[in-house]
Scaffold this active site. Structure first.
Site, PDB file in Angstrom:
ATOM      1  N   THR A 129       2.613  -7.929   7.593  1.00 44.19           N
ATOM      2  CA  THR A 129       1.569  -7.043   8.109  1.00 44.19           C
ATOM      3  C   THR A 129       0.278  -7.785   8.485  1.00 44.19           C
ATOM      4  OG1 THR A 129       0.903  -6.562   5.843  1.00 44.19           O
ATOM      5  CG2 THR A 129       2.381  -4.988   6.890  1.00 44.19           C
TER       6      THR A 129
ATOM      7  N   ASP B 164      13.866 -11.655  -1.949  1.00 43.27           N
ATOM      8  CA  ASP B 164      13.042 -12.175  -0.863  1.00 43.27           C
ATOM      9  C   ASP B 164      13.738 -11.803   0.447  1.00 43.27           C
ATOM     10  OD1 ASP B 164      11.814 -13.743   1.107  1.00 43.27           O
ATOM     11  OD2 ASP B 164      11.315 -15.308  -0.358  1.00 43.27           O
ATOM     12  N   LEU B 165      13.034 -11.075   1.284  1.00 41.92           N
ATOM     13  CA  LEU B 165      13.666 -10.555   2.507  1.00 41.92           C
ATOM     14  C   LEU B 165      13.930 -11.636   3.552  1.00 41.92           C
ATOM     15  CD1 LEU B 165      11.800  -7.145   2.835  1.00 41.92           C
ATOM     16  CD2 LEU B 165      14.134  -7.553   2.095  1.00 41.92           C
TER      17      LEU B 165
ATOM     18  N   GLN C 115       0.830  -1.209   0.000  1.00 40.42           N
ATOM     19  CA  GLN C 115       0.000   0.000   0.000  1.00 40.42           C
ATOM     20  C   GLN C 115       0.868   1.264   0.000  1.00 40.42           C
ATOM     21  OE1 GLN C 115      -3.936  -0.456   2.119  1.00 40.42           O
ATOM     22  NE2 GLN C 115      -2.560  -1.278   3.668  1.00 40.42           N
TER      23      GLN C 115
ATOM     24  N   ASP D 128       1.519   1.596  15.542  1.00 42.18           N
ATOM     25  CA  ASP D 128       0.881   1.909  16.829  1.00 42.18           C
ATOM     26  C   ASP D 128       0.812   0.669  17.731  1.00 42.18           C
ATOM     27  OD1 ASP D 128      -0.820   0.844  14.838  1.00 42.18           O
ATOM     28  OD2 ASP D 128      -2.624   1.541  15.859  1.00 42.18           O
TER      29      ASP D 128
ATOM     30  N   TYR E  74       3.123  -9.388  16.041  1.00 38.67           N
ATOM     31  CA  TYR E  74       3.360  -8.296  15.086  1.00 38.67           C
ATOM     32  C   TYR E  74       3.986  -7.095  15.797  1.00 38.67           C
ATOM     33  CZ  TYR E  74       2.276  -4.430  11.890  1.00 38.67           C
ATOM     34  OH  TYR E  74       2.355  -3.315  11.092  1.00 38.67           O
TER      35      TYR E  74
ATOM     36  N   TYR F 250       9.191   2.003   8.489  1.00 41.71           N
ATOM     37  CA  TYR F 250       7.868   2.246   9.083  1.00 41.71           C
ATOM     38  C   TYR F 250       7.617   1.286  10.238  1.00 41.71           C
ATOM     39  CZ  TYR F 250       7.185   4.984   4.915  1.00 41.71           C
ATOM     40  OH  TYR F 250       7.340   5.928   3.938  1.00 41.71           O
TER      41      TYR F 250
HETATM   42  N1  LIG Z   1      -1.283  -1.821   7.092  1.00 45.04           N
HETATM   43  C1  LIG Z   1      -1.430  -1.214   8.265  1.00 45.04           C
HETATM   44  O1  LIG Z   1      -2.559  -1.020   8.767  1.00 45.04           O
HETATM   45  C2  LIG Z   1      -0.229  -0.713   9.009  1.00 45.04           C
HETATM   46  C3  LIG Z   1      -0.413  -0.163  10.283  1.00 45.04           C
HETATM   47  C4  LIG Z   1       0.703   0.294  10.991  1.00 45.04           C
HETATM   48  C5  LIG Z   1       1.969   0.207  10.426  1.00 45.04           C
HETATM   49  N2  LIG Z   1       2.122  -0.348   9.180  1.00 45.04           N
HETATM   50  C6  LIG Z   1       3.474  -0.475   8.647  1.00 45.04           C
HETATM   51  O2  LIG Z   1       3.565   0.330   7.475  1.00 45.04           O
HETATM   52  C7  LIG Z   1       4.452  -0.292   6.522  1.00 45.04           C
HETATM   53  C8  LIG Z   1       3.749  -0.420   5.193  1.00 45.04           C
HETATM   54  O3  LIG Z   1       2.557  -1.192   5.370  1.00 45.04           O
HETATM   55  P1  LIG Z   1       1.631  -1.586   4.125  1.00 45.04           P
HETATM   56  O4  LIG Z   1       0.236  -1.633   4.616  1.00 45.04           O
HETATM   57  O5  LIG Z   1       1.986  -0.761   2.945  1.00 45.04           O
HETATM   58  O6  LIG Z   1       2.132  -3.088   3.882  1.00 45.04           O
HETATM   59  P2  LIG Z   1       1.618  -4.126   2.790  1.00 45.04           P
HETATM   60  O7  LIG Z   1       0.639  -3.491   1.878  1.00 45.04           O
HETATM   61  O8  LIG Z   1       1.278  -5.379   3.507  1.00 45.04           O
HETATM   62  O9  LIG Z   1       2.951  -4.352   1.944  1.00 45.04           O
HETATM   63  C9  LIG Z   1       4.028  -5.091   2.450  1.00 45.04           C
HETATM   64  C10 LIG Z   1       4.881  -5.521   1.275  1.00 45.04           C
HETATM   65  O10 LIG Z   1       5.924  -6.367   1.776  1.00 45.04           O
HETATM   66  C11 LIG Z   1       6.058  -7.431   0.835  1.00 45.04           C
HETATM   67  N3  LIG Z   1       6.658  -8.628   1.387  1.00 45.04           N
HETATM   68  C12 LIG Z   1       6.079  -9.572   2.176  1.00 45.04           C
HETATM   69  N4  LIG Z   1       6.912 -10.592   2.391  1.00 45.04           N
HETATM   70  C13 LIG Z   1       8.060 -10.294   1.704  1.00 45.04           C
HETATM   71  C14 LIG Z   1       9.298 -10.965   1.511  1.00 45.04           C
HETATM   72  N5  LIG Z   1       9.553 -12.171   2.060  1.00 45.04           N
HETATM   73  N6  LIG Z   1      10.250 -10.378   0.759  1.00 45.04           N
HETATM   74  C15 LIG Z   1      10.018  -9.181   0.181  1.00 45.04           C
HETATM   75  N7  LIG Z   1       8.868  -8.495   0.314  1.00 45.04           N
HETATM   76  C16 LIG Z   1       7.900  -9.054   1.071  1.00 45.04           C
HETATM   77  C17 LIG Z   1       4.630  -7.708   0.455  1.00 45.04           C
HETATM   78  O11 LIG Z   1       4.592  -8.537  -0.692  1.00 45.04           O
HETATM   79  P3  LIG Z   1       3.330  -9.540  -0.851  1.00 45.04           P
HETATM   80  O12 LIG Z   1       2.140  -8.664  -1.027  1.00 45.04           O
HETATM   81  O13 LIG Z   1       3.720 -10.324  -2.047  1.00 45.04           O
HETATM   82  O14 LIG Z   1       3.253 -10.337   0.418  1.00 45.04           O
HETATM   83  C18 LIG Z   1       4.099  -6.311   0.225  1.00 45.04           C
HETATM   84  O15 LIG Z   1       4.383  -5.843  -1.076  1.00 45.04           O
HETATM   85  C19 LIG Z   1       4.884  -1.618   7.174  1.00 45.04           C
HETATM   86  O16 LIG Z   1       6.109  -1.424   7.837  1.00 45.04           O
HETATM   87  C20 LIG Z   1       3.809  -1.887   8.208  1.00 45.04           C
HETATM   88  O17 LIG Z   1       4.271  -2.674   9.278  1.00 45.04           O
HETATM   89  C21 LIG Z   1       1.056  -0.800   8.459  1.00 45.04           C
END
Ligand SMILES: NC(=O)c1ccc[n+]([C@@H]2O[C@H](COP(=O)([O-])OP(=O)(O)OC[C@H]3O[C@@H](n4cnc5c(N)ncnc54)[C@H](OP(=O)(O)O)[C@@H]3O)[C@@H](O)[C@H]2O)c1
Length: 290
Positions: free
Chosen positions: A67, A41-42, A15, A107, A130, A104
């Site tokens: 996430t 791949d991380l 996102q 909360d 998490y 990032y």
């Molecule tokens: N979403 C929330 O509500 C929220 C709330 C608070 C903080 N945050 C933080 O904000 C940041 C961005 O969140 P977001 O919502 O944009 O996350 P997201 O949409 O879940 O995107 C995470 C990305 O990481 C990739 N990923 C997963 N496993 C991986 C691997 N082994 N190697 C490489 N890439 C991998 C995912 O790929 P796939 O889609 O292929 O798995 C996806 O493209 C994160 O640090 C999250 O912890 C998010």
């Protein structure tokens, strides 16, 4: 114009990562290299380090993470790898080549027992895998790299992602009534706005050769709402006001991972340091659904 700054993004399909890629593409002062799991791949520390070293970016922005908050309870090792180990590996590689990093966090590093917005210096006390692994990631990045900015955000959604807003829109097409928890409060954050804020902060650091205020910043949409309140507004703004939202307590909706009851983050430090503020969550939701 001087040479563009090279920015390496992890998580381009996510996102926040997707928005960063779109928005940075319109800025000629940055040259973007964007990656996701198909590029590196991380879970592979060597490949992760090698990518950073070979690309030699000026900045790395890591948006990738585990996430899936409930799944993390049973995928503890993978969550630890993606949320704690990989950020450390990236930060160490940045340190080697003299790059800076934006990362990032969440909360959910707090337990939610507060009744006033959390500030950056408040004591974390995560209650879920998490939250625990994200806190480990923050600490690992900060200890490996002086030049790191960590934005703790919350309740992130975007037009296309897997998120609460899209779940509500899907349910609106299937049901006439839905039950949504009303005793968890937070600040919904549109990924577009978080990306715009990130680019704003990046721009200020890049031009300020004396910048030293690295560290943690809280960055969420303005305003506070419960999940039930958020759901009601999603229904109203998407033309689904006929769907009745029934507020329920969290005790009626048990989940594998406990959620903080109150996870409101004060964005005061962000405004004071960078002069930046994300829009109010209602404004953002209107733009997302408009
Ligand atoms: N979403 C929330 O509500 C929220 C709330 C608070 C903080 N945050 C933080 O904000 C940041 C961005 O969140 P977001 O919502 O944009 O996350 P997201 O949409 O879940 O995107 C995470 C990305 O990481 C990739 N990923 C997963 N496993 C991986 C691997 N082994 N190697 C490489 N890439 C991998 C995912 O790929 P796939 O889609 O292929 O798995 C996806 O493209 C994160 O640090 C999250 O912890 C998010």
């Amino acid at each position: 114009m001087s040479n563009p700054r090279k920015v390496l993004i992890f998580g381009k399909h996510g996102q926040v990562g997707g928005q960063l890629v779109n928005q940075l593409a319109q800025r000629e002062e940055y040259a973007v290299v964007a990656t996701d799991i198909e590029d590196v791949d991380l879970t592979d520390d060597t490949a992760t380090r090698t990518l950073v070293i070979e690309q030699r970016p000026d900045w790395v922005i890591n948006t990738s993470a585990h996430t899936a908050v409930d799944r993390a309870e049973t995928e503890r090792e993978l969550a630890h790898q993606l949320n704690a180990v990989a950020p450390r590996v990236i930060a160490e590689a940045c340190s080697e080549i003299g790059a800076a990093m934006i990362h990032y966090s969440t909360d959910y590093v707090f337990d939610g027992s507060a009744s006033v917005p959390y500030v950056e210096t408040d004591q974390p006390n995560p209650q879920s895998v998490y939250g625990i692994t994200k806190l480990e990631g923050e600490r690992a990045v900060l200890s490996a790299l002086d030049h790191s900015l960590i934005f703790r955000t919350a309740w992130v959604y975007s037009k296309d992602g897997k998120n609460f807003v899209n779940t509500m829109l899907r349910l609106a097409g299937e049901r006439s009534e839905i039950k949504v928890v009303c005793d968890q409060y937070g600040s919904p954050t549109l990924a577009d706005d978080l990306a715009a804020m990130t680019i704003g902060a990046l721009g200020r650091v890049v031009v300020d050769t004396d910048f030293s205020a690295y560290g943690i910043y809280h960055a969420t949409g303005q305003g506070v709402v419960s999940w039930a309140g958020f759901s009601g507004e999603i229904m109203r703004l998407s033309g689904n006001s006929q769907v009745k939202v029934h507020p329920i307590p969290s005790s009626d909706y048990p989940t594998p991972a406990p959620r903080p009851a109150y996870s409101v983050l004060s964005n005061h430090k962000l405004k004071q340091q960078f002069g930046l503020e994300l829009p109010h969550w209602q404004d953002a939701l209107g733009r997302c659904l408009g």
